[in-house]
Design an enzyme around this catalytic site. Sequence first.
Site, PDB file in Angstrom:
ATOM      1  N   THR A  25      37.046 -25.813 -17.045  1.00  0.00           N
ATOM      2  CA  THR A  25      37.123 -25.731 -18.508  1.00  0.00           C
ATOM      3  C   THR A  25      38.275 -26.569 -19.048  1.00  0.00           C
ATOM      4  O   THR A  25      38.189 -27.160 -20.128  1.00  0.00           O
ATOM      5  CB  THR A  25      37.301 -24.263 -18.933  1.00  0.00           C
ATOM      6  OG1 THR A  25      36.185 -23.506 -18.455  1.00  0.00           O
ATOM      7  CG2 THR A  25      37.381 -24.135 -20.443  1.00  0.00           C
ATOM      8  N   SER A  39      34.555 -24.750 -11.322  1.00  0.00           N
ATOM      9  CA  SER A  39      35.092 -24.222 -10.065  1.00  0.00           C
ATOM     10  C   SER A  39      34.001 -23.634  -9.184  1.00  0.00           C
ATOM     11  O   SER A  39      34.042 -23.763  -7.957  1.00  0.00           O
ATOM     12  CB  SER A  39      36.153 -23.157 -10.356  1.00  0.00           C
ATOM     13  OG  SER A  39      35.601 -22.088 -11.121  1.00  0.00           O
ATOM     14  N   THR A  48      38.430 -21.518 -14.150  1.00  0.00           N
ATOM     15  CA  THR A  48      38.956 -20.165 -13.970  1.00  0.00           C
ATOM     16  C   THR A  48      37.952 -19.198 -13.353  1.00  0.00           C
ATOM     17  O   THR A  48      38.340 -18.119 -12.899  1.00  0.00           O
ATOM     18  CB  THR A  48      39.430 -19.594 -15.319  1.00  0.00           C
ATOM     19  OG1 THR A  48      38.314 -19.535 -16.221  1.00  0.00           O
ATOM     20  CG2 THR A  48      40.538 -20.452 -15.918  1.00  0.00           C
TER      21      THR A  48
END
Length: 835
Positions: free
Chosen positions: A70, A118, A149
């Site tokens: 992000t 991720s 995250t």
Amino acid sequence: MNYIEQNRMLRRPVTVLLIVALLASLWTGYSVAVKAEEAPVLPTFNIPALSEEHQTSPLPNVIVVATGGTLAGAARNGDKTNFQSYSAGTYTVQRLLSDIPKHKNADVTGYQFGNKGSGGYTFAELYDLSLAVDAALEIYDSAVVTTGTDTMEEIAYFLDLTVRSDKPVVVTGAMRPWDVIGTDGPANLYQAIKVAASNKTKYFGTVVMLNDVIHAAREVTKANSHRMDTFDTPMLGALGYVDDSAVRIYRLNARAMKAGKADWGTPFDLRTIPKTKLPVVGIAYNYQEATGGAIRGLVNDGAKGIVTAGTGAGGISSEMSAARTRAIQDQGVVFVSTTRTGSGSVGSGSGNIIAGDNLNPQHARIMLMLSLAFTDDVSTMRGWFQTVGTQDFSISDDRAPFWEAGSRLTGSALTQSGVTLQWPRAKDDLNVVEYVVYRADQEEAIATLSADTRSYQVTVLRYSTNYDFTVVARDAMGNESAALSASFVTLAIDAPITGVPGGGVPTEGKATIPAGGSGTVSLEGLVTVTVPSGATNAQMELEIRKVLDTAGLVTANDTLVSSIFEITKSTTGNFLTPVSLSFKFDPSLIGEGKTASVFWYDEQAKRWVEVGGTVSGDIITATVDHFTKFAVFAVDAEESEQPGGPEGPQGPEEPEVPVNFTDISGHWAEATIRAAASAGIVKGYEDGTFRPGNTVTRAEFAVMLIGALGTEGTGGALSFGDRSTIPAWAAPSIAEAVRAGIVSGYPDGTFRPSANITRMEMAAMIASAKGLDTSSGAATTFADNGDIPAWAQGAVKAVYDAGIVQGRPGNLFAPRATATRADSITMIMNMLDRP
């Protein structure tokens, strides 16, 4: 187990190879192998060099290793007000760094490792990421890793466990994409660089920094799906904060407490394994009336390890528990027990079930995956979870473990050839990590056991003999307790066996063995069965009976020197650990050039299969993993003939070398094992397995080494004080090894054939066999060089320099560690490959 050749016409210069084939049937033990013999091809990375400007600058050099997420996301359709509609991993690291002010505290360089969310990264890619971070830290003072995250805590913990550098590694990201209003990305990136440049997290391992809060990678978790203060460390709290220009650290973690010490690093050095060694590990979540489908599905998907996210202190449903038991029994799956509650510890576990302490399920999965990649031994994994995984500490631990008042070393299951030692739990300021068992007449320890093991079965003892044993406890700092000592006299030949620990008193020839318990039963003093703890996971009724009708079982050409016994149990399947059998036989029936050997009867093939055994007077002891009919026959000392012939069923004239073993796929020594089997140096077991983790005795290795060298066993008579305990199948090879100067025995004049060979002993024998120069006084470069005795240092250095043996993770040689079948095969094949 290997069938014994019957045709005497087969006697030719392959005798030694046949002895080696017999050796395969005698290799039993427990797996302690750490996978460190491979030399994988490692990736390379185009890490930017330091610019001239940065080289002359007084500021620290920080590299930002970018992976996307992000933080590098761009709003979709140009809508700068939508925090959830964006494309992750859009902007490059160069764009991110150009958008933030020139840093006041550091000279910053960017490296684009990848650019995606991720959750899109595989562990093969994270393997590369870890190595890339280490490569960058060879040039730069510290590193910031940017990532998404969603799985940031898993990526950070993977880096924490695998990055070898002690320099600061700071993971950061953002909850809002880079180009929307109110984004947290630029501030998080700037502050993470500030933390890295401060050098205050050196030795902390990997830390996570978002929203100005610094967390330890092991303990941090994502606690909210949208809020910018989503990352939290339950129960323990943050490490510190970033306040304006100051980076403040308010507590240490366990790794920081080990700053500068040899054990600061973890065992997980990715440079020693290829990325293909990272196994499949899953998580099974428990809930009300949970079925076992999740566990079965993960096993079907090839999972080697499974983490259970249990209720409360790790509880799982009865169906999940049954599925877990089946997965352990059928597939050898290793489980870690954790809680789904979000905080708190889980402390119970035995066998293939490891307690996850306060690791959350996703962190425990990373720890288990790496543990499985580096060892096959569950005890070693449990030790890593209790040290590397637990990460608790005390301010000072210079106090040795101690025993509570009244603690005693006791014995049970006493037989003519063995005893089971038992001791209470020792206490320590931090925690006991292992127990070490010694026998007074042996220089080396006879066993080193994990902290949750408090009993040990000693076998192959002589009847009517006094033995002195001691046990000591060790903590993580190597502090050693006072010894608990006791003496035991093994039973006489005609003494009845009367006790079954945990199972009451047996009647003659019958006993009840509780689930997981141990026990011993005898029949008329002629045969004794000793079942060790953990051999069965269900209550078992055991019975021995003498076979009176031997028609069809023995021919006129066979020399039966004991009665035939049928041993049965109420449960199905093989034992989980080997069971010891001791038989009394009549030595007067064994002629010159003959020896006694234990055989079991194959009901389907209608033939006897040799087990072998260790002879002590008129008692022979062997280990087996199943029950059937057993007997002791006299066989040729140099070459065994199968009872039941020549009229009985004939074995193949030239047994096919079994190279399609069922338990070596993916093992670090797979290619070497196949090559050795194809060359006829070693064979597997009757069930199609090779059992690479089984330990090897000194006698077995001597036979194997002499066989590989192609040298006939032509040495003279043996003069060792314990020569009567050397098995007949091994005596010629040991004599040849003595004649060739390969082995000389212990200072007390013994050879100790049944003792597990250590890595340093194996190195010394190979160095002698290869004629390597071992006279160099130079120390080895291993971190545990001080643990290598002076007599072995020259040999260890010589075989290492020759490329015959490698170290173990953490630059350790582990000189006193036992050697496995895989270790032995690898070293011998390496020896044969070197000029």
